[in-house]
Design an enzyme around this catalytic site. Structure first.
Site, PDB file in Angstrom:
ATOM      1  N   SER A 108       0.850  -1.194   0.000  1.00  0.00           N
ATOM      2  CA  SER A 108       0.000   0.000   0.000  1.00  0.00           C
ATOM      3  C   SER A 108       0.877   1.232   0.000  1.00  0.00           C
ATOM      4  O   SER A 108       2.056   1.164   0.347  1.00  0.00           O
ATOM      5  CB  SER A 108      -0.863   0.002   1.261  1.00  0.00           C
ATOM      6  OG  SER A 108      -1.417   1.285   1.487  1.00  0.00           O
ATOM      7  N   LYS A 124       2.049  -2.808   6.334  1.00  0.00           N
ATOM      8  CA  LYS A 124       2.405  -2.683   4.919  1.00  0.00           C
ATOM      9  C   LYS A 124       3.908  -2.456   4.735  1.00  0.00           C
ATOM     10  O   LYS A 124       4.477  -2.886   3.723  1.00  0.00           O
ATOM     11  CB  LYS A 124       1.579  -1.583   4.265  1.00  0.00           C
ATOM     12  CG  LYS A 124       0.075  -1.911   4.179  1.00  0.00           C
ATOM     13  CD  LYS A 124      -0.221  -3.223   3.460  1.00  0.00           C
ATOM     14  CE  LYS A 124      -1.714  -3.408   3.181  1.00  0.00           C
ATOM     15  NZ  LYS A 124      -2.006  -4.728   2.551  1.00  0.00           N
ATOM     16  N   TYR A 135      -1.895  -0.584  10.329  1.00  0.00           N
ATOM     17  CA  TYR A 135      -1.905  -0.751   8.862  1.00  0.00           C
ATOM     18  C   TYR A 135      -0.562  -0.312   8.272  1.00  0.00           C
ATOM     19  O   TYR A 135       0.032  -1.020   7.460  1.00  0.00           O
ATOM     20  CB  TYR A 135      -3.059   0.063   8.274  1.00  0.00           C
ATOM     21  CG  TYR A 135      -3.373  -0.220   6.821  1.00  0.00           C
ATOM     22  CD1 TYR A 135      -4.303  -1.189   6.458  1.00  0.00           C
ATOM     23  CD2 TYR A 135      -2.748   0.492   5.794  1.00  0.00           C
ATOM     24  CE1 TYR A 135      -4.602  -1.446   5.118  1.00  0.00           C
ATOM     25  CE2 TYR A 135      -3.036   0.245   4.463  1.00  0.00           C
ATOM     26  CZ  TYR A 135      -3.970  -0.721   4.130  1.00  0.00           C
ATOM     27  OH  TYR A 135      -4.257  -0.968   2.810  1.00  0.00           O
TER      28      TYR A 135
HETATM   29  N1  LIG Z   1      -8.558  -0.172  -1.870  1.00  0.00           N
HETATM   30  C1  LIG Z   1      -7.439   0.513  -1.757  1.00  0.00           C
HETATM   31  O1  LIG Z   1      -7.405   1.716  -2.015  1.00  0.00           O
HETATM   32  C2  LIG Z   1      -6.179  -0.160  -1.295  1.00  0.00           C
HETATM   33  C3  LIG Z   1      -5.012   0.588  -1.319  1.00  0.00           C
HETATM   34  C4  LIG Z   1      -3.824   0.006  -0.919  1.00  0.00           C
HETATM   35  C5  LIG Z   1      -3.818  -1.320  -0.513  1.00  0.00           C
HETATM   36  N2  LIG Z   1      -4.975  -2.026  -0.478  1.00  0.00           N
HETATM   37  C6  LIG Z   1      -4.891  -3.418  -0.054  1.00  0.00           C
HETATM   38  O2  LIG Z   1      -5.538  -4.229  -1.002  1.00  0.00           O
HETATM   39  C7  LIG Z   1      -5.953  -5.439  -0.383  1.00  0.00           C
HETATM   40  C8  LIG Z   1      -7.395  -5.717  -0.772  1.00  0.00           C
HETATM   41  O3  LIG Z   1      -8.208  -4.683  -0.249  1.00  0.00           O
HETATM   42  P1  LIG Z   1      -9.511  -4.143  -0.985  1.00  0.00           P
HETATM   43  O4  LIG Z   1      -9.361  -2.690  -1.141  1.00  0.00           O
HETATM   44  O5  LIG Z   1      -9.798  -4.988  -2.165  1.00  0.00           O
HETATM   45  O6  LIG Z   1     -10.572  -4.340   0.175  1.00  0.00           O
HETATM   46  P2  LIG Z   1     -11.896  -5.234   0.256  1.00  0.00           P
HETATM   47  O7  LIG Z   1     -12.402  -5.027   1.631  1.00  0.00           O
HETATM   48  O8  LIG Z   1     -12.769  -4.966  -0.901  1.00  0.00           O
HETATM   49  O9  LIG Z   1     -11.344  -6.727   0.082  1.00  0.00           O
HETATM   50  C9  LIG Z   1     -10.591  -7.367   1.092  1.00  0.00           C
HETATM   51  C10 LIG Z   1     -10.977  -8.825   1.122  1.00  0.00           C
HETATM   52  O10 LIG Z   1     -10.135  -9.482   2.092  1.00  0.00           O
HETATM   53  C11 LIG Z   1     -10.970 -10.349   2.858  1.00  0.00           C
HETATM   54  N3  LIG Z   1     -10.377 -10.593   4.173  1.00  0.00           N
HETATM   55  C12 LIG Z   1     -10.321  -9.762   5.228  1.00  0.00           C
HETATM   56  N4  LIG Z   1      -9.713 -10.358   6.259  1.00  0.00           N
HETATM   57  C13 LIG Z   1      -9.375 -11.603   5.846  1.00  0.00           C
HETATM   58  C14 LIG Z   1      -8.717 -12.700   6.450  1.00  0.00           C
HETATM   59  N5  LIG Z   1      -8.327 -12.656   7.738  1.00  0.00           N
HETATM   60  N6  LIG Z   1      -8.525 -13.821   5.720  1.00  0.00           N
HETATM   61  C15 LIG Z   1      -8.964 -13.901   4.446  1.00  0.00           C
HETATM   62  N7  LIG Z   1      -9.587 -12.903   3.809  1.00  0.00           N
HETATM   63  C16 LIG Z   1      -9.794 -11.760   4.508  1.00  0.00           C
HETATM   64  C17 LIG Z   1     -12.304  -9.634   2.956  1.00  0.00           C
HETATM   65  O11 LIG Z   1     -13.365 -10.532   3.283  1.00  0.00           O
HETATM   66  C18 LIG Z   1     -12.436  -9.028   1.564  1.00  0.00           C
HETATM   67  O12 LIG Z   1     -13.095  -9.898   0.659  1.00  0.00           O
HETATM   68  C19 LIG Z   1      -5.711  -5.265   1.118  1.00  0.00           C
HETATM   69  O13 LIG Z   1      -4.504  -5.903   1.477  1.00  0.00           O
HETATM   70  C20 LIG Z   1      -5.569  -3.759   1.257  1.00  0.00           C
HETATM   71  O14 LIG Z   1      -4.820  -3.407   2.384  1.00  0.00           O
HETATM   72  C21 LIG Z   1      -6.165  -1.483  -0.867  1.00  0.00           C
END
Ligand SMILES: NC(=O)c1ccc[n+]([C@@H]2O[C@H](COP(=O)([O-])OP(=O)(O)OC[C@H]3O[C@@H](n4cnc5c(N)ncnc54)[C@H](O)[C@@H]3O)[C@@H](O)[C@H]2O)c1
Length: 260
Positions: A137, A153, A149
């Site tokens: 991230s 990361k 967080y």
């Molecule tokens: N959306 C953004 O802007 C963004 C930016 C930087 C990083 N990220 C990272 O991207 C990744 C995905 O996030 P997203 O934005 O798609 O969010 P999201 O909430 O849409 O998806 C996350 C998924 O992870 C699952 N999850 C949560 N805890 C879990 C666990 N203990 N075991 C298995 N599955 C689990 C959730 O059920 C969900 O389906 C994460 O690692 C997040 O930190 C997202």
């Protein structure tokens, strides 16, 4: 990818957001998929749509991650790509009020979870090597108002780099993606809805564009493919320039002047 070259990928956190978009992109590219998520509903429906295997899996539990990887090898005979993507926002707020159990739960999911995925994937990958991709991230680049967080990361990136060096001799490449603000369930719940999350991101990005989950999926597909054969131990930042901007974009449009 032709049928003869069909490769197998495991994606965690595949039930929504970036993981779901990546599953769809890999499916279009011909990969065979094993999808894991803590929540059965979303990942089950997606797996049905894509003809993939879905397993309920808490990545904070090593046995469950091992079972997810084992399912790929048992059902499809090989593992070529592991995407350690599952994550949560976790504890937001001042450090003085952050409960230790909340802090540790975030590290269990986003640091230990990536470690378990890397460990079991590396053990399962064969002579052909493979690719391990971790979702980091922008919080890896600058501090964010969420200490667990940000800590997690940063750790993901260093785990990416150290495992990349060790696994290189086995033909296993390990890289990370660092998305900026992408509108998903995670960011929408933080900002008070999808539109608010989009508008908030747009106002801050130097490039007047908010990256989508499909943009992140495309980058995962690139890093998993042969065009990235020389890339390992890297973090690919996809953020419309946000992390490069020390000042807001409007600053560069200020009136011309020379300051001495
Ligand atoms: N959306 C953004 O802007 C963004 C930016 C930087 C990083 N990220 C990272 O991207 C990744 C995905 O996030 P997203 O934005 O798609 O969010 P999201 O909430 O849409 O998806 C996350 C998924 O992870 C699952 N999850 C949560 N805890 C879990 C666990 N203990 N075991 C298995 N599955 C689990 C959730 O059920 C969900 O389906 C994460 O690692 C997040 O930190 C997202």
């Amino acid at each position: 990818m032709t049928e003869a070259l069909k490769k197998v990928a495991v994606i965690t956190g595949a039930g929504s957001g970036l993981g779901a978009a990546t599953a769809r992109r890999f499916h279009r590219d011909g990969w065979t998929l094993v999808l894991g998520d803590l929540r059965a509903e979303g990942v089950g429906a997606l797996a049905q749509e894509l003809g993939a295997t879905a397993l309920t899996c808490d990545v904070a539990d090593e046995d469950q991650v091992a079972a997810l990887v084992a399912a790929a090898v048992e059902r499809h005979g090989r593992l070529d790509c592991m995407i350690n993507n599952a994550g949560i926002l976790g504890a937001i707020g001042p450090v003085g009020r952050t409960p230790a159990r909340d802090f540790n739960r975030v590290l269990d999911i986003m640091v230990s979870g990536v470690f378990y995925g890397t460990k079991h994937a590396a053990n399962a990958m064969g002579e052909d090597g493979g690719v391990i991709l971790n979702t980091a991230s922008l919080a890896r680049i600058g501090a964010w108002a969420n200490h667990s967080y940000t800590t997690a990361k940063h750790a993901v990136v260093e785990l990416t780099r150290s495992t990349a060096v060790e696994l290189a001799s086995r033909g296993i490449r390990v890289n990370a993606l660092a998305p900026g603000n992408v509108v998903t369930g995670m960011t929408s719940s933080l900002s008070g809805g999808k539109k608010a999350a989009h508008d908030r991101a747009l106002a801050r990005n130097p490039v007047p564009y908010v990256c989508t989950a499909d943009d992140i999926a495309d980058a995962f597909a690139y890093l998993a493919g042969p065009s990235a054969r020389g890339i390992t131990g890297q973090v690919l930042v996809i953020d419309s320039g946000l992390s490069t901007a020390v000042v807001p974009p409007a600053y560069h449009q200020a009136e011309d002047r020379f300051v001495d």
